[in-house]
Design a protein around this motif. Structure first.
Motif, PDB file in Angstrom:
ATOM      1  N   SER A  45       0.837  -1.208   0.000  1.00 15.20           N
ATOM      2  CA  SER A  45       0.000   0.000   0.000  1.00 15.20           C
ATOM      3  C   SER A  45       0.868   1.252   0.000  1.00 15.20           C
ATOM      4  CB  SER A  45      -0.934   0.007   1.210  1.00 15.20           C
ATOM      5  OG  SER A  45      -1.860  -1.049   1.118  1.00 15.20           O
ATOM      6  N   THR A  46       1.956   1.221   0.764  1.00 13.25           N
ATOM      7  CA  THR A  46       2.889   2.357   0.781  1.00 13.25           C
ATOM      8  C   THR A  46       3.501   2.566  -0.598  1.00 13.25           C
ATOM      9  OG1 THR A  46       3.412   1.981   3.102  1.00 13.25           O
ATOM     10  CG2 THR A  46       5.002   3.263   1.835  1.00 13.25           C
ATOM     11  N   LEU A  47       3.904   1.465  -1.245  1.00  9.13           N
ATOM     12  CA  LEU A  47       4.473   1.565  -2.593  1.00  9.13           C
ATOM     13  C   LEU A  47       3.451   2.135  -3.565  1.00  9.13           C
ATOM     14  CD1 LEU A  47       6.726   1.071  -4.633  1.00  9.13           C
ATOM     15  CD2 LEU A  47       5.971  -1.316  -4.801  1.00  9.13           C
ATOM     16  N   MET A  53       1.635   9.156  -6.273  1.00  9.64           N
ATOM     17  CA  MET A  53       1.986  10.516  -5.848  1.00  9.64           C
ATOM     18  C   MET A  53       1.110  11.011  -4.701  1.00  9.64           C
ATOM     19  SD  MET A  53       2.876  12.419  -9.447  1.00  9.64           S
ATOM     20  CE  MET A  53       2.259  11.371 -10.740  1.00  9.64           C
ATOM     21  N   LEU A  54       0.663  10.071  -3.876  1.00  6.66           N
ATOM     22  CA  LEU A  54      -0.101  10.409  -2.680  1.00  6.66           C
ATOM     23  C   LEU A  54       0.817  10.453  -1.461  1.00  6.66           C
ATOM     24  CD1 LEU A  54      -3.081   7.997  -3.417  1.00  6.66           C
ATOM     25  CD2 LEU A  54      -3.068  10.479  -3.736  1.00  6.66           C
ATOM     26  N   ASP A  55       2.038   9.982  -1.634  1.00  7.77           N
ATOM     27  CA  ASP A  55       3.061   9.996  -0.594  1.00  7.77           C
ATOM     28  C   ASP A  55       4.410  10.092  -1.296  1.00  7.77           C
ATOM     29  OD1 ASP A  55       4.256   9.910   1.867  1.00  7.77           O
ATOM     30  OD2 ASP A  55       3.393   7.986   2.478  1.00  7.77           O
ATOM     31  N   GLU A  56       5.446  10.425  -0.540  1.00 10.71           N
ATOM     32  CA  GLU A  56       6.776  10.560  -1.153  1.00 10.71           C
ATOM     33  C   GLU A  56       7.789   9.733  -0.376  1.00 10.71           C
ATOM     34  OE1 GLU A  56       9.785  14.217  -2.211  1.00 10.71           O
ATOM     35  OE2 GLU A  56       7.660  14.476  -2.644  1.00 10.71           O
ATOM     36  N   ASN A  71       9.862  16.049  -4.719  1.00 12.11           N
ATOM     37  CA  ASN A  71       9.637  17.389  -4.149  1.00 12.11           C
ATOM     38  C   ASN A  71       8.542  18.167  -4.892  1.00 12.11           C
ATOM     39  OD1 ASN A  71      11.750  16.929  -2.310  1.00 12.11           O
ATOM     40  ND2 ASN A  71      13.272  17.676  -3.777  1.00 12.11           N
ATOM     41  N   LEU A  72       7.444  17.501  -5.192  1.00 13.09           N
ATOM     42  CA  LEU A  72       6.347  18.171  -5.885  1.00 13.09           C
ATOM     43  C   LEU A  72       5.447  18.855  -4.858  1.00 13.09           C
ATOM     44  CD1 LEU A  72       5.204  15.313  -8.339  1.00 13.09           C
ATOM     45  CD2 LEU A  72       6.940  17.061  -8.732  1.00 13.09           C
ATOM     46  N   ASN A  73       5.065  20.112  -5.150  1.00 13.52           N
ATOM     47  CA  ASN A  73       4.045  20.695  -4.277  1.00 13.52           C
ATOM     48  C   ASN A  73       2.694  20.070  -4.638  1.00 13.52           C
ATOM     49  OD1 ASN A  73       2.751  22.231  -6.403  1.00 13.52           O
ATOM     50  ND2 ASN A  73       4.371  23.766  -6.210  1.00 13.52           N
ATOM     51  N   GLU A  74       1.692  20.277  -3.800  1.00 12.42           N
ATOM     52  CA  GLU A  74       0.425  19.573  -3.981  1.00 12.42           C
ATOM     53  C   GLU A  74      -0.241  19.941  -5.311  1.00 12.42           C
ATOM     54  OE1 GLU A  74      -2.502  17.134  -4.082  1.00 12.42           O
ATOM     55  OE2 GLU A  74      -0.852  16.936  -2.676  1.00 12.42           O
ATOM     56  N   LYS A  75      -0.079  21.176  -5.739  1.00 13.69           N
ATOM     57  CA  LYS A  75      -0.694  21.608  -7.005  1.00 13.69           C
ATOM     58  C   LYS A  75      -0.089  20.853  -8.186  1.00 13.69           C
ATOM     59  CE  LYS A  75      -1.919  25.738  -9.638  1.00 13.69           C
ATOM     60  NZ  LYS A  75      -1.807  27.226  -9.735  1.00 13.69           N
ATOM     61  N   ILE A  76       1.248  20.743  -8.202  1.00 10.98           N
ATOM     62  CA  ILE A  76       1.925  20.022  -9.287  1.00 10.98           C
ATOM     63  C   ILE A  76       1.635  18.526  -9.192  1.00 10.98           C
ATOM     64  CG2 ILE A  76       4.171  19.416 -10.281  1.00 10.98           C
ATOM     65  CD1 ILE A  76       3.377  22.264 -10.860  1.00 10.98           C
TER      66      ILE A  76
END
Length: 235
Positions: A45-47, A53-56, A71-76
């Motif tokens: 689930s983590t993978l 792109m719901l977690d980094e 390092n994506l901001n939430e908008k990107i």
């Protein structure tokens, strides 16, 4: 299409750190259909959350369609999710007060597609999953299998590069599950890259490659002889 290198992810649990992914390496080529298997706590689930792109990750690299996801901001991140990914969930995640048609059209709304074209595309994909006659129905008026077909149509509507299916048959009976997998296999046969997370061995063997996770490590990654969902339906 997807390249994961030396991916690590930990979570703070009070004073302790839980190391969930421990150096994951794998690639998915364009047009592949891959399943990720593992028991609860294996890290699948983590993978999937990182792929979606719901977690980094804490370290390592993730490249999607030649774009580094870092390092994506939430908008990107939201823009990339809408542009590159289609999601299919175990719980369908349909909006209860909107019709099947409006649910399918939703990703196109966020892409800024004008309403007439949204409706045209949404109808096309509802027809593709065999539900054109149910376009005006609310989710409460649909069976579990029909809801999942609407969810698949929604995932396809924005023509994503990759479909991420998280336990897509987990809430369905066996026959309905095979019907959904027949549809997903057909989408893959048309060239769409698909990753299926499942704990069901028969569903995993309906993909073309199985990646097994255990305790945050890939313990096996093998191509398999794909089982036809259509053939299983008619046994």
């Amino acid at each position: 299409m997807i390249e994961i290198k030396d991916l690590h992810k930990s979570y703070q649990m009070g004073a302790n750190s839980l190391h969930v992914l421990k150096g994951i390496n794998f690639t998915v080529a364009e047009g592949e259909m891959v399943s990720i298997m593992g028991s609860s706590g294996s890290g699948k689930s983590t993978l999937l959350n990182i792929l979606g792109m719901l977690d980094e990750a804490d370290s390592g690299s993730y490249t999607l369609d030649n774009k580094p996801i870092k390092n994506l901001n939430e908008k990107i991140a939201a823009k990339y999710r809408n542009q590159f990914l289609g999601f299919i969930f175990q719980s369908f995640n349909l909006i209860n007060y909107k019709s099947a048609l409006d649910n399918v059209a939703m990703p196109l709304y966020y892409q800024g597609v004008k309403r007439s074209l949204r409706i045209e595309k949404a109808m096309h994909y509802l027809d593709k999953v065999g539900l054109a006659d149910w376009a005006s129905h609310l989710p409460s008026e649909l069976s579990g299998g029909q809801k999942q077909r609407v969810a698949i149509a929604r995932a396809l509507a924005s023509d994503p590069k990759v479909l991420l299916a998280d336990e897509p048959t987990g809430a369905l009976d066996t026959k309905t599950s095979y019907g959904v997998m027949e549809l997903i296999q057909g989408i893959n046969d048309e060239g769409k890259t698909i990753i299926v997370v499942t704990h069901e061995d028969d569903i995993a063997h309906m993909t073309k490659r199985i990646v097994n996770l255990k305790d945050g490590i890939i313990i096996d990654d093998s191509k398999v002889s794909q089982v036809s969902a259509k053939a299983k339906l008619h046994v």
